[in-house]
Design an enzyme around this catalytic site. Structure first.
Site, mmCIF file in Angstrom:
data_model
loop_
_atom_site.group_PDB
_atom_site.id
_atom_site.type_symbol
_atom_site.label_atom_id
_atom_site.label_comp_id
_atom_site.label_asym_id
_atom_site.label_seq_id
_atom_site.Cartn_x
_atom_site.Cartn_y
_atom_site.Cartn_z
ATOM 1 N N ASP A 1 -102.861 106.186 135.125
ATOM 2 C CA ASP A 1 -102.868 106.466 133.681
ATOM 3 C C ASP A 1 -101.918 107.580 133.275
ATOM 4 O O ASP A 1 -101.513 107.659 132.113
ATOM 5 C CB ASP A 1 -104.279 106.881 133.253
ATOM 6 C CG ASP A 1 -104.755 108.133 134.001
ATOM 7 O OD1 ASP A 1 -104.584 108.171 135.243
ATOM 8 O OD2 ASP A 1 -105.266 109.058 133.357
ATOM 9 N N THR B 1 -105.098 116.114 140.345
ATOM 10 C CA THR B 1 -104.073 115.923 139.315
ATOM 11 C C THR B 1 -104.007 117.181 138.464
ATOM 12 O O THR B 1 -105.022 117.853 138.272
ATOM 13 C CB THR B 1 -104.483 114.712 138.440
ATOM 14 O OG1 THR B 1 -104.365 113.548 139.232
ATOM 15 C CG2 THR B 1 -103.637 114.574 137.180
ATOM 16 N N ARG C 1 -98.666 100.804 142.803
ATOM 17 C CA ARG C 1 -99.670 101.142 141.776
ATOM 18 C C ARG C 1 -99.222 102.348 140.928
ATOM 19 O O ARG C 1 -98.741 103.349 141.431
ATOM 20 C CB ARG C 1 -100.988 101.470 142.469
ATOM 21 C CG ARG C 1 -102.144 101.830 141.531
ATOM 22 C CD ARG C 1 -102.341 103.320 141.407
ATOM 23 N NE ARG C 1 -103.568 103.645 140.661
ATOM 24 C CZ ARG C 1 -103.857 104.849 140.197
ATOM 25 N NH1 ARG C 1 -103.032 105.855 140.408
ATOM 26 N NH2 ARG C 1 -104.977 105.071 139.535
ATOM 27 N N VAL C 2 -99.405 102.221 139.620
ATOM 28 C CA VAL C 2 -99.161 103.322 138.688
ATOM 29 C C VAL C 2 -100.467 103.581 137.941
ATOM 30 O O VAL C 2 -101.126 102.642 137.486
ATOM 31 C CB VAL C 2 -98.042 102.961 137.684
ATOM 32 C CG1 VAL C 2 -97.870 104.061 136.646
ATOM 33 C CG2 VAL C 2 -96.723 102.714 138.427
ATOM 34 N N GLY D 1 -107.661 106.394 137.016
ATOM 35 C CA GLY D 1 -106.662 106.018 136.029
ATOM 36 C C GLY D 1 -106.816 104.638 135.432
ATOM 37 O O GLY D 1 -106.522 104.422 134.254
ATOM 38 N N THR E 1 -107.713 113.391 133.670
ATOM 39 C CA THR E 1 -107.734 113.254 135.122
ATOM 40 C C THR E 1 -108.945 112.419 135.520
ATOM 41 O O THR E 1 -110.014 112.552 134.923
ATOM 42 C CB THR E 1 -107.780 114.616 135.831
ATOM 43 O OG1 THR E 1 -107.918 114.402 137.238
ATOM 44 C CG2 THR E 1 -108.926 115.497 135.341
ATOM 45 N N GLY E 2 -108.754 111.557 136.488
ATOM 46 C CA GLY E 2 -109.864 110.704 136.917
ATOM 47 C C GLY E 2 -109.348 109.342 137.339
ATOM 48 O O GLY E 2 -108.159 109.186 137.635
HETATM 49 N N1 ASP Z 1 -105.650 109.863 136.988
HETATM 50 C C1 ASP Z 1 -104.936 109.883 138.238
HETATM 51 C C2 ASP Z 1 -104.520 108.483 138.584
HETATM 52 O O1 ASP Z 1 -105.325 107.585 138.431
HETATM 53 C C3 ASP Z 1 -105.706 110.460 139.364
HETATM 54 C C4 ASP Z 1 -106.489 111.700 139.048
HETATM 55 O O2 ASP Z 1 -106.436 112.217 137.960
HETATM 56 O O3 ASP Z 1 -107.192 112.166 139.917
HETATM 57 O O4 ASP Z 1 -103.430 108.295 139.043
#
Ligand code: ASP
Length: 352
Positions: A248, A217, A245-246, A272, A269-270
């Site tokens: 964060d 991301t 799916r949506v 979500g 990022t991570g």
């Molecule tokens: N945060 C993003 C999501 O969950 C994915 C990511 O940041 O790697 O869609």
């Protein structure tokens, strides 16, 4: 006499503008980006891959800095850097996005202007080349904050934003990531998407074989010379996501937030789902408004939020232009540049 008075005023104004005190008081622009957090270790990246990521991060930093150096807006810097990263297949945003379980690329993005607390977000785009530009158009050209799916793409097209065939977003690396994820989870593998290059062409692509389900991301936070803060984030989400799916990223206050009132801008990022449940980006701003430094607020928030589960990182900009980075992962692609400091990029958790 009147003229003399005017002359005197003009002189005072000129001296004030020229004085070093006034120059010091002017906000110094500052800019920071991320390109995703995750299990990123030296053993997993070849020297060439490491160098490719650092070069891509530096290009994006320079794109944002160019805007700010020339007196441009924080929002423009955020958009310029994220557009570049959306075009770069190294990142999970725009071209190079991960695939859904049905074998599609569905893109989410958000932007927020800290100066007036306006925000725009899009989710599930499939044909708009630059989701970050679509999010900004929602913020500036619609009465809404979040648009989804085909309606969001149609709105982006109506705003003159470039539309592409969905196969534009295809990369072999992400397709193989999906095949592996579905195989590991005993789920059916969809057909290769229409318009994708034939499987035999895979070797023509740069394909860092990271065994990653998500991450990559991209996000940016900026403070401009007028003191305005802005944040933006763009992503393909998580590999194998299903049922519309949506994450964060487009949820204002979860993965993206900026507020001049609080003196902060945040991009996350991570995983979500956990960022949504903990309102991570908004919470970091509250902590800063309550007196925490960006670094303390960011680390405390990711540690707290991710004690619920998952992993990831955040980037934060405060009203003084101090960037902060925090993560619970072994690495996060990241970098910063300021009016008074050159571009610096880092990948692994143990780098400064
Ligand atoms: N945060 C993003 C999501 O969950 C994915 C990511 O940041 O790697 O869609």
């Amino acid at each position: 006499m009147h003229n003399l008075k005017l002359y005197g005023l003009a002189l005072v104004a000129a001296l004030t503008l020229a004085s070093p005190v006034a120059a010091q008081d002017a906000p110094q622009w500052s800019f920071a980006i991320h390109g995703g957090a995750g299990v990123i270790e030296r053993a997993n990246l070849s020297p060439e891959q490491d160098a490719a990521y650092r070069a891509a991060l530096t290009r994006a930093l320079e794109a944002g800095a160019e805007v700010l150096r020339n007196g441009g807006e924080a929002l423009d810097a955020v958009e310029a850097a994220i557009r570049l990263m959306e075009d770069d297949p190294l990142f999970n945003a725009g071209r190079g996005a991960v695939f859904t379980g049905a074998g599609r690329n569905e893109l989410d993005a958000a932007v927020m202007n800290g100066a007036d607390l306006t925000a725009g977000a899009v989710a599930g785009l499939t044909t708009t080349r630059h989701p970050i530009a679509a999010a900004r158009a929602v913020m500036e050209q619609s009465p809404h904050v979040m648009l989804i799916g085909s309606g969001a793409d149609a709105f982006a097209a109506s705003q003159g934003l470039e539309q592409v065939d969905p196969s534009y977003f295809f990369t072999e690396r992400r397709w193989q990531g999906l095949v592996k994820f579905l195989t590991d989870n005993s789920l059916p593998i969809p057909e290769r998407p229409a318009g994708a290059p034939p499987a035999g062409m895979a070797s023509l692509e740069p394909a860092p074989p990271l065994n990653e389900r998500k991450f990559g991301t991209v996000g940016a936070v900026a403070l401009d010379g007028q003191g305005r803060l802005a944040a933006g984030t763009s992503t393909g989400g998580t590999t194998g996501k299903r049922w519309g799916r949506v994450g964060d990223v487009p949820v204002i206050g979860a993965g993206t937030y900026a507020s001049n009132r609080d003196g902060c801008a945040v991009s996350a990022t991570g995983d979500g789902e956990f960022y949504i449940r903990a309102s991570v980006a908004r919470d970091i701003c509250s902590r800063i408004a309550d007196g925490a430094t960006g670094q303390v607020a960011a680390q405390a928030e990711v540690d707290d939020a991710l004690s619920l589960g998952g992993s990831g990182g955040v980037i934060v900009m405060d009203a003084q232009g101090r960037p902060a980075f925090a993560m619970t992962t072994t690495g996060m692609y990241r970098g910063s540049i300021r009016a008074d400091a050159p571009a610096e990029v880092a990948i692994y958790g143990d780098e400064q």
